[in-house]
Design a protein around this motif. Structure first.
Motif, short mmCIF file in Angstrom:
data_model
loop_
_atom_site.label_atom_id
_atom_site.label_comp_id
_atom_site.label_asym_id
_atom_site.label_seq_id
_atom_site.Cartn_x
_atom_site.Cartn_y
_atom_site.Cartn_z
N SER A 1 -1.52 -6.01 3.75
CA SER A 1 -0.85 -4.75 3.40
C SER A 1 0.29 -4.90 2.41
O SER A 1 0.69 -3.92 1.78
N GLY A 2 0.86 -6.11 2.28
CA GLY A 2 1.99 -6.25 1.37
C GLY A 2 2.34 -7.70 1.09
O GLY A 2 1.97 -8.60 1.86
N SER B 1 8.37 -5.52 7.92
CA SER B 1 7.87 -4.20 7.51
C SER B 1 7.23 -3.44 8.68
O SER B 1 6.88 -2.28 8.53
N LEU B 2 7.07 -4.09 9.82
CA LEU B 2 6.52 -3.40 10.99
C LEU B 2 7.61 -2.96 11.95
O LEU B 2 7.33 -2.40 13.01
N ASN C 1 9.45 -1.28 1.72
CA ASN C 1 8.35 -1.01 0.80
C ASN C 1 8.19 0.48 0.49
O ASN C 1 7.74 0.83 -0.60
N PHE D 1 6.03 7.64 6.93
CA PHE D 1 4.68 7.69 7.55
C PHE D 1 4.33 9.04 8.17
O PHE D 1 3.18 9.45 8.10
N PHE E 1 0.82 -1.23 0.00
CA PHE E 1 0.00 0.00 0.00
C PHE E 1 0.84 1.26 0.00
O PHE E 1 0.32 2.35 -0.26
N LYS E 2 2.14 1.19 0.34
CA LYS E 2 2.97 2.38 0.50
C LYS E 2 2.97 3.27 -0.75
O LYS E 2 3.25 4.46 -0.68
N LEU F 1 0.20 -2.37 12.08
CA LEU F 1 0.62 -1.08 12.65
C LEU F 1 2.12 -1.02 12.90
O LEU F 1 2.68 -1.86 13.60
N SER F 2 2.75 -0.01 12.29
CA SER F 2 4.17 0.27 12.59
C SER F 2 4.28 1.74 12.93
O SER F 2 3.99 2.17 14.04
N GLY F 3 4.67 2.58 11.96
CA GLY F 3 4.75 4.02 12.21
C GLY F 3 3.38 4.67 12.32
O GLY F 3 3.25 5.79 12.82
N GLY F 4 2.36 4.01 11.79
CA GLY F 4 1.00 4.48 11.99
C GLY F 4 0.41 5.31 10.86
O GLY F 4 -0.72 5.79 10.98
N GLY F 5 1.12 5.46 9.75
CA GLY F 5 0.56 6.22 8.63
C GLY F 5 -0.64 5.52 8.04
O GLY F 5 -1.65 6.15 7.71
N LEU F 6 -0.55 4.20 7.92
CA LEU F 6 -1.66 3.43 7.37
C LEU F 6 -2.87 3.49 8.29
O LEU F 6 -3.98 3.79 7.87
N GLU G 1 3.48 -11.10 3.00
CA GLU G 1 4.60 -10.99 3.92
C GLU G 1 4.08 -10.98 5.36
O GLU G 1 2.86 -10.84 5.59
C1 LIG Z 1 4.88 0.01 6.13
C2 LIG Z 1 4.06 -1.21 6.22
C3 LIG Z 1 3.12 -1.41 7.26
C4 LIG Z 1 2.94 -0.42 8.39
O1 LIG Z 1 2.56 0.86 7.96
P1 LIG Z 1 2.77 2.12 8.89
O2 LIG Z 1 2.16 3.26 8.17
O3 LIG Z 1 4.24 2.29 9.12
O4 LIG Z 1 2.08 1.82 10.19
C5 LIG Z 1 2.35 -2.55 7.23
N1 LIG Z 1 2.50 -3.49 6.27
C6 LIG Z 1 3.38 -3.33 5.27
C7 LIG Z 1 3.49 -4.42 4.25
C8 LIG Z 1 4.19 -2.20 5.20
O5 LIG Z 1 5.09 -2.07 4.21
#
Ligand SMILES: *Cc1c(COP(=O)(O)O)cnc(C)c1O
Length: 317
Positions: free
Chosen positions: A300-301, A227-228, A75, A143, A50-51, A173-178, A274
């Motif tokens: 998400s990926g 990716s998280l 990503n 993000f 989705f990035k 959820l990682s940086g939280g942009g999604l 992934e």
């Molecule tokens: C970056 C990413 C996330 C997390 O997105 P954030 O916006 O950083 O929370 C989740 N899944 C995949 C595959 C990503 O590349």
């Protein structure tokens, strides 16, 4: 902050680069949990994640720049390289000397320069800052940027567009942009819709920061959900606050639970994802995610090494 209006404005802006991805029901997960579960197949997005949505929106919003840069090799770096090429803008992805050769080749294959600097992620980031300062490049972060968040939010618009009565969305959820973008878009349509964030137990910086009440650093550990990984930045401007305001539930998964999610999606749903994208399925299998319904999982990926994927599916995580 980012509004639903910003997200609606992003949608036509990125339409020439980003494809609308399918939503499909998961018969096996629906049966397991006793209510309808849908998969948003964003792993089938161009560049495999989705990035591209956020990167495409950020690049489209730039004025005159000499180029774009970032220090992400995952990503986001891939997405930025792709979006820049589509607009005819040079991209320099700054990487450390520790980054494996196949990643450098993947960046180059997208028409971007992989600039190798130093032996740490910090050194690579310093070079991206230098390009921004001295060479007229725009630094597009992964993000914590309003245009990036708005672009990711278009995924939420698509989900509600195809399933207007969705009751909950499970978001890796990682940086939280999604999560921030999807939550703003979805709650604008249905304020009662639940947003469930899912991270790994090992080194989840946003989870630790929310608990502490301010951005904190965590030790990065190897995880299937690579990716998280990574921090949220000590100077986080947007996503820490937005995620804190918008998240209804936070689930953490063990490595075995993430592996089970990857395996289930491959064997029962025929989707190769992934680790980061398998957390929704992993949470259902672990009994940690129980609804409400209809429940949407964001896949998400799909960028995972094929031999690693085969190994996990065979049960050898
Ligand atoms: C970056 C990413 C996330 C997390 O997105 P954030 O916006 O950083 O929370 C989740 N899944 C995949 C595959 C990503 O590349």
């Amino acid at each position: 902050m980012v509004t639903a209006k910003d997200i609606r404005a992003a949608q036509p802006r990125i339409r020439d680069i980003v494809r609308e991805t399918p939503m499909k029901p998961s018969a096996s997960l629906s049966r397991l949990i006793g209510g309808p579960v849908w998969l948003k197949c964003e792993h089938r997005q161009e560049t495999g994640a989705f990035k591209l949505r956020g990167a495409a929106n950020a690049v489209a919003r730039l004025g005159k720049v000499a180029g774009v840069t970032t220090a992400s090799t995952g990503n986001h770096g891939r997405a930025l390289a792709y979006a820049a090429r589509a607009k005819g803008i040079p991209a320099v992805i700054c990487v450390s000397a520790l980054v494996p050769r196949n990643k450098l080749e993947a960046i180059a294959a997208l028409g971007a320069e992989a600039r190798v600097i130093g032996t740490s992620q910090d050194a690579a980031f310093e070079e991206a800052l230098r390009l921004q300062r001295d060479a007229g490049f725009a630094l597009v972060p992964p993000f914590d940027h309003a245009d990036v968040i708005a672009g990711q939010g278009t995924l939420g618009l698509e989900i509600l567009g195809s399933l207007p009565d969705a009751a909950a969305i499970a978001v890796p959820l990682s940086g939280g942009g999604l999560l921030a973008g999807v939550a703003v878009a979805a709650k604008a349509v249905n304020p009662d819709l639940r947003i469930i964030g899912i991270s790994m137990e090992r080194g989840a910086a946003m989870a630790a920061s929310l608990k502490a009440g301010h951005p904190v650093e965590v030790r990065e550990l190897p995880t299937l959900a690579d990716s998280l990984g990574g921090g949220i930045g000590p100077q986080n401007r947007l996503t820490f606050r937005m995620v804190g305001d918008l998240i209804d539930e936070l689930i953490l998964l063990s490595e075995a639970e993430i592996a089970a999610g990857i395996r289930h999606l491959a064997l029962e749903d025929g989707e190769t994802v992934e680790g980061a994208a398998a957390v929704g399925a992993g949470a259902i299998l672990a009994g940690k995610l129980r609804g409400p319904f209809p429940l949407v999982l964001i896949l998400s990926g799909g960028n995972i090494d094929p031999s690693r994927h085969a190994e996990i599916v065979a049960g050898g995580a």
